[in-house]
Design a protein around this motif. Sequence first.
Motif, mmCIF file in Angstrom:
data_model
loop_
_atom_site.group_PDB
_atom_site.id
_atom_site.type_symbol
_atom_site.label_atom_id
_atom_site.label_comp_id
_atom_site.label_asym_id
_atom_site.label_seq_id
_atom_site.Cartn_x
_atom_site.Cartn_y
_atom_site.Cartn_z
ATOM 1 N N LYS A 34 0.901 -1.224 -0.106
ATOM 2 C CA LYS A 34 -0.007 -0.071 -0.196
ATOM 3 C C LYS A 34 0.867 1.260 -0.028
ATOM 4 O O LYS A 34 1.862 1.393 0.530
ATOM 5 N N GLY A 35 0.329 2.323 -0.600
ATOM 6 C CA GLY A 35 1.000 3.492 -0.774
ATOM 7 C C GLY A 35 0.355 4.712 -0.800
ATOM 8 O O GLY A 35 -0.608 4.994 0.011
ATOM 9 N N SER A 36 0.946 5.684 -1.103
ATOM 10 C CA SER A 36 0.300 7.212 -1.060
ATOM 11 C C SER A 36 -0.897 7.209 -1.972
ATOM 12 O O SER A 36 -1.170 6.565 -2.823
ATOM 13 N N TYR A 37 -1.983 8.290 -1.460
ATOM 14 C CA TYR A 37 -3.113 8.452 -2.213
ATOM 15 C C TYR A 37 -3.885 7.265 -2.444
ATOM 16 O O TYR A 37 -4.668 7.542 -3.415
ATOM 17 N N GLY A 38 -3.895 6.221 -1.703
ATOM 18 C CA GLY A 38 -4.590 5.309 -1.733
ATOM 19 C C GLY A 38 -4.494 4.108 -3.078
ATOM 20 O O GLY A 38 -5.327 3.349 -3.361
ATOM 21 N N PHE A 39 -3.318 4.193 -3.432
ATOM 22 C CA PHE A 39 -2.727 3.171 -4.513
ATOM 23 C C PHE A 39 -2.000 2.167 -3.798
ATOM 24 O O PHE A 39 -1.610 2.123 -2.540
ATOM 25 N N GLU A 40 -2.346 1.020 -4.218
ATOM 26 C CA GLU A 40 -1.738 -0.307 -4.051
ATOM 27 C C GLU A 40 -0.989 -0.872 -5.115
ATOM 28 O O GLU A 40 -1.248 -0.709 -6.362
ATOM 29 N N ALA A 41 -0.153 -1.956 -4.914
ATOM 30 C CA ALA A 41 0.267 -2.881 -5.980
ATOM 31 C C ALA A 41 0.641 -4.194 -5.440
ATOM 32 O O ALA A 41 0.940 -4.330 -4.329
ATOM 33 N N GLU A 42 0.341 -5.094 -6.561
ATOM 34 C CA GLU A 42 0.526 -6.514 -6.238
ATOM 35 C C GLU A 42 1.659 -7.074 -6.858
ATOM 36 O O GLU A 42 1.862 -7.040 -8.023
ATOM 37 N N PHE A 43 2.771 -7.726 -5.988
ATOM 38 C CA PHE A 43 3.840 -8.234 -6.607
ATOM 39 C C PHE A 43 3.457 -9.785 -6.854
ATOM 40 O O PHE A 43 2.959 -10.476 -6.190
ATOM 41 N N ASN A 44 3.638 -10.149 -8.176
ATOM 42 C CA ASN A 44 3.626 -11.426 -8.688
ATOM 43 C C ASN A 44 4.667 -11.901 -9.354
ATOM 44 O O ASN A 44 4.938 -11.821 -10.310
ATOM 45 N N LYS A 45 5.339 -12.828 -8.307
ATOM 46 C CA LYS A 45 6.482 -13.298 -8.927
ATOM 47 C C LYS A 45 6.458 -14.299 -10.098
ATOM 48 O O LYS A 45 7.484 -14.048 -11.070
ATOM 49 N N SER A 46 5.466 -15.080 -10.065
ATOM 50 C CA SER A 46 5.208 -15.990 -11.246
ATOM 51 C C SER A 46 5.058 -15.356 -12.569
ATOM 52 O O SER A 46 5.390 -15.817 -13.798
ATOM 53 N N GLN A 47 4.288 -14.434 -12.565
ATOM 54 C CA GLN A 47 4.046 -13.368 -13.972
ATOM 55 C C GLN A 47 4.860 -12.347 -13.826
ATOM 56 O O GLN A 47 4.559 -11.524 -14.852
ATOM 57 N N THR A 48 5.818 -12.232 -13.016
ATOM 58 C CA THR A 48 6.689 -11.109 -13.127
ATOM 59 C C THR A 48 6.166 -9.639 -13.318
ATOM 60 O O THR A 48 6.477 -8.942 -14.228
ATOM 61 N N SER A 49 5.440 -9.347 -12.509
ATOM 62 C CA SER A 49 4.382 -8.325 -12.649
ATOM 63 C C SER A 49 4.398 -7.623 -11.346
ATOM 64 O O SER A 49 4.481 -7.883 -10.205
ATOM 65 N N PHE A 50 3.855 -6.256 -11.546
ATOM 66 C CA PHE A 50 3.792 -5.326 -10.288
ATOM 67 C C PHE A 50 2.737 -4.140 -10.783
ATOM 68 O O PHE A 50 3.034 -3.110 -10.810
#
Lengths: 115, 112
Positions: free
Chosen positions: A58-74
């Motif tokens: 979770k970050g600033s201004y209500g943003f969040e991100a999900e780390f997905n190692k198998s899909q190498t995505s963020f």
Amino acid sequence: AQSVAQPEDQVNVAEGNPLTVKCTYSVSGNPYLFWYVQYPNRGLQFLLKYITGDNLVKGSYGFEAEFNKSQTSFHLKKPSALVSDSALYFCAVRDGETGANNLFFGTGTRLTVIP
Amino acid sequence: DVKVTQSSRYLVKRTGEKVFLECVQDMDHENMFWYRQDPGLGLRLIYFSYDVKMKEKGDIPEGYSVSREKKERFSLILESASTNQTSMYLCASSWIYNSPLHFGNGTRLTVT
């Protein structure tokens, strides 16, 4: 070699709807991942980072991100978009194993939130 | 709050001129960086410095040099400006290895 891909140059979303800005990465070691936002005529501002631990960050201004190692995505997400979220968003990665100081940036995604 | 200040917001220079871009940070950060930002290319690292008088080349150092005589100040030098150096230049600083970068507001340089 490290690299970051932001597959969408432009994302449009209606105000109040959820938003997603996509990012995939490639590194040889463990990735250190960051999201930055740039408003017009300004420098970049830090939103959030993933180094280790919980995959949902979770970050600033209500943003969040999900780390997905198998899909190498963020992917960057927000449950309910605001018009003021309209900006240019950059994903960045550092290779944790090389020890390099270089933070490698994607080409950016322009988010437009439509009232 | 960290402040990274770039001395000029807009600069217009002629081909062949020597150009200095100045950057100052007020938080005693070890690391300082110079990036250039071009549409469709994102940010590309030109040079960075992890200590006074120390510097390392980034991805696109050709045509540029840097100077870091004091911890708070990191200068980017275009020895002989060319039109392909027309760009937005962003300075950044960070405390330690994985701490976030703090950016200045950028200098938009036009070389004619």
